[in-house]
Scaffold this motif. Structure first.
Motif: not given
Length: 253
Positions: A49-67
């Protein structure tokens, strides 16, 4: 030299195992009660709900995928991501890593996928809201925006669809931030989420374990930085082909 260090190492390992064992007993005790713990529901709902209430934002992410290879060995691939969101109909997502270099741009009218290294792009007409665009991209073109599910205004309903169990694991520290660690189960997957404590209950990490694939590979995304008051310019959500770029067709799945 081996005999000199054998006893301290063994003692240290025993203490470590004892601590881990106590933690596992605590978590197992919580997991014995079937269903979703009310506290887990409340924490997840407050976060979405908190994130849905934000009209604008940025997020920097670090992602890991296993195959998983045919041999059964798991191979890990890593990437970083940058998400720029402006509700109700603007999104830019950039991914850079082992498997992909890609930019995903939505301007309220069209969706563009651009691969800078190959200098190719594909562009299709898109509906007028973020939620409709994300659904179109996933269902028609099999394109999933990083962190996409959490962008939806009804993210709680999406995340809880099919969930049969959920617990509050405890406290954890992600990127130097104290979080509440939650764990959920559904028929074909397990997933965990770490939610920042305090007045801004932002998701800081998500781990998804796919149970219906051999050796249960995981996908993990960690948010290294949130900005809830970003400044966007006219080019953030605009794609203009540069000289030498080639347009290709985005094929339906």
């Amino acid at each position: 030299m081996r005999s000199t260090f054998r006893i301290p190492l063994t003692a240290g390992l025993a203490r470590c195992c004892a601590l881990v064992g106590l933690a596992m007993v605590s978590v197992a005790a919580q997991a014995q009660s079937a269903g979703v713990a009310p506290e887990a529901r409340q924490m997840l709902k407050a976060s979405t709900d908190f994130l849905a209430s934000q009209q604008r934002f940025t997020a920097d992410t670090r992602n890991t995928l296993e195959i998983v290879l045919t041999s059964g060995q798991k191979i890990e691939f890593n990437s970083t991501g940058h998400q720029f969101v402006q509700r109700p109909n603007r999104l830019r997502s950039e991914r850079s890593g082992d498997l992909v270099e890609q930019v995903f741009v939505y301007d309220g009218k069209s969706l563009t996928l651009y691969q800078p290294q190959e200098k190719v792009y594909a562009q299709v007409a898109a509906p007028g809201t973020l939620e409709e665009m994300l659904d179109l991209a996933r269902e028609k073109y099999d394109v999933v925006a990083p962190f996409g599910d959490l962008i939806f205004k009804n993210a709680y309903d999406i995340l809880m669809d099919g969930v049969t169990e959920g617990i509050v694991v405890g406290k954890a520290v992600i990127e130097g931030v104290v979080c509440n660690h939650l764990a959920f189960r559904a028929p074909d997957l397990d997933w965990q989420i770490w939610i920042q404590e305090g007045a801004q209950p932002l998701p800081r990490r998500v781990v998804i374990t796919t149970l219906d694939l051999p050796n249960a590979p995981q996908f993990a995304v960690t948010v290294t930085r949130w900005n809830l008051e970003p400044s966007f310019d006219a080019q953030t959500f605009t794609f203009t082909p540069q000289p030498g770029m080639r347009q290709v067709e985005l094929l339906p799945r």
